[in-house]
Design an enzyme around this catalytic site. Structure first.
Site, PDB file in Angstrom:
ATOM      1  N   ASP A  11       0.802  -1.112  -0.118  1.00 20.13           N
ATOM      2  CA  ASP A  11      -0.448   0.137   0.349  1.00 20.13           C
ATOM      3  C   ASP A  11       0.891   1.343  -0.101  1.00 20.13           C
ATOM      4  OD1 ASP A  11      -2.014  -1.346  -0.076  1.00 20.13           O
ATOM      5  OD2 ASP A  11      -2.916  -1.036   2.155  1.00 20.13           O
ATOM      6  N   ASP A 130     -13.727  -5.988  -5.551  1.00 20.36           N
ATOM      7  CA  ASP A 130     -14.098  -6.530  -3.512  1.00 20.36           C
ATOM      8  C   ASP A 130     -15.064  -6.805  -3.228  1.00 20.36           C
ATOM      9  OD1 ASP A 130     -11.777  -5.200  -3.179  1.00 20.36           O
ATOM     10  OD2 ASP A 130     -12.284  -3.324  -2.542  1.00 20.36           O
TER      11      ASP A 130
END
Lengths: 250, 192
Positions: A11, A130
């Site tokens: 990330d 997701d």
């Protein structure tokens, strides 16, 4: 034999790695390039960089980062987060990324997948999905899991394949961060429903979880973040374990 | 100087990055004279066959590439364009290798994406590389095994992982994305 891929995800915020810890042999775990090089040495099969930078201004640093990463590593890598147009993709690919992942922007405007595939080839487009199990159904969520959509996960997976995605990165939000294992059921449902590769994501906490997802589903890769960043499961150890379990890894 | 052929395909920068890291100077170019004068030529590529061939013809590169006498390495789409023809867009290709490019049948996941080893390999390109070693592949079309095949990979069916004829070499996998093993192969080519 085609090997199952082990994929660390980094990330990135404002050009720095979020959630990294200091490995003994790297100076700065917040430096994405140092961390990426470490993973390549350890035998990672691919890398994913997910940009969670909030402001457009700081997004420019992402392109510089991609260029620097491409100069330093010699395995494929995907860049995702905030990609809304072919123009965005052009910058990222020209800087040296192999693939881009699209998520919320593709739900909002599915044609984006086709546009990217037409210009850069299907292999360049990773559809990140997701998903969350709610009221008896796996549904698609966007914006980092904050926004519900009416889309059924398997139906959306088939649609992104038809639109031209070359790969699906499937993250179960129910499992993400729980360290109780990947969501075997939806991973298998999606990977059986489409003929493009599916990467399982969310929930890896132990080496056995990778064995389970590779044995019980047709997923061709497993992605994780914190267990690799925090050194809980070193990649060489994971690969040795999978080899003893007769799972083909590099 | 190594010439990397510039055309409308992706992944060209990665090839140059790999060469730089190996200590070789290279130039990304479509200039005929520069290409013909280079010590070695690399023909990379990720993309679509018919539009790539059309581009090569528009630039007159099809004739330059087939006339090259120095060591030449095609990568991925580069390999496919060096064959006789491709099912992708029903494309007539450069015809250096005596084989045809077909689409994978949908009996397993397509594209063939990820790391795979060879079931057969031979020749100086694979010096100190073994059957257990894996390379990174990403492709939906493949070159059939033929007399120019020097390495075979098996996915859905056996196909040409690498081809060789005279000064022309080609790999279906991406050595520039295949970590240490890929660098070894590039070094083997650069020492030819």
């Amino acid at each position: 034999m085609l090997k199952k891929r082990i994929i660390p995800c980094l990330d990135i915020k404002d050009g720095r790695t979020v959630k990294g810890i200091n490995f003994v042999d790297i100076k700065d775990a917040g430096d994405p390039i140092e961390l990426a090089k470490k993973y390549v040495e350890e035998g990672a099969d691919e890398l994913v960089f997910l940009d969670i930078t909030a402001t457009l201004e700081n997004r420019k640093t992402l392109v510089d980062l991609v260029r620097a990463v491409a100069q330093e590593i010699n395995i494929p890598f995907t860049v995702g987060g905030g990609i809304n147009s072919v123009k965005d993709v052009q910058k990222i690919i020209k800087a040296g990324a192999d693939k881009v992942s699209v998520n919320s922007s593709a739900v909002k405007r599915p044609a984006l997948i086709t546009e990217i595939a037409n210009q850069f080839g299907k292999q360049c487009v990773v559809a990140a999905i997701d998903t969350k199990f709610e009221n008896g159904e796996w549904k698609v969520f966007t914006h980092g899991g904050k926004t519900a959509t009416p889309l059924n996960t398997v139906a959306w997976a088939k649609e992104v394949e038809a639109l031209g995605a070359g790969e699906i990165l499937l993250t179960s939000m129910n499992n993400d961060g729980m360290k109780t294992g990947f969501a075997i059921d939806i991973t298998q449902e999606v990977s059986e429903a489409v003929n493009i590769p599916v990467i399982a994501s969310g929930g890896a906490g132990e080496m056995e979880h990778f064995k389970a997802v590779f044995e019980k589903t047709s997923a061709t890769g497993g992605l994780a973040a914190s267990i690799f960043h925090y050194g809980e499961i070193p990649i060489p150890q994971l690969k040795e374990y999978l080899k003893t379990q007769k799972i083909a890894v590099r | 100087m190594i010439a990397i052929i510039k055309y409308n395909a992706g992944n060209i920068q990665s090839v140059q990055n790999a060469l730089t890291n190996l200590g070789y100077e290279s130039v990304i170019t479509d200039d005929h004279a520069t290409i013909l004068a280079a010590e070695k030529v690399i023909f990379p590529g990720v993309g679509e066959a018919s539009s790539a061939m059309q581009y090569l013809k528009e630039k007159g590169l099809n004739e330059v590439l087939t006339a090259i006498k120095q060591p030449f390495l095609g990568i991925c789409l580069g390999l496919q364009l060096m064959c006789k023809s491709s099912e992708e867009g029903s494309t007539e290709c450069l015809g250096i290798f005596d084989t045809e490019v077909k689409q994978f049948p949908p009996t397993d996941k397509v594209p063939h994406m990820g790391w795979n080893n060879s079931t057969q390999l031979e020749g100086s390109l694979f010096l100190n590389i073994n059957l257990e070693d894996s390379f990174y592949y990403v492709h939906s079309y493949f070159a059939e095994v033929c007399e120019n095949t020097i390495s075979v990979c098996d996915y859905i069916e056996p196909f040409s992982a690498a081809l060789h004829k005279n000064n022309f070499y080609a790999t279906q996998f991406h050595p520039e994305k295949s970590a240490d093993i890929g660098m070894k192969l590039l070094k083997n080519f650069l020492k030819l």
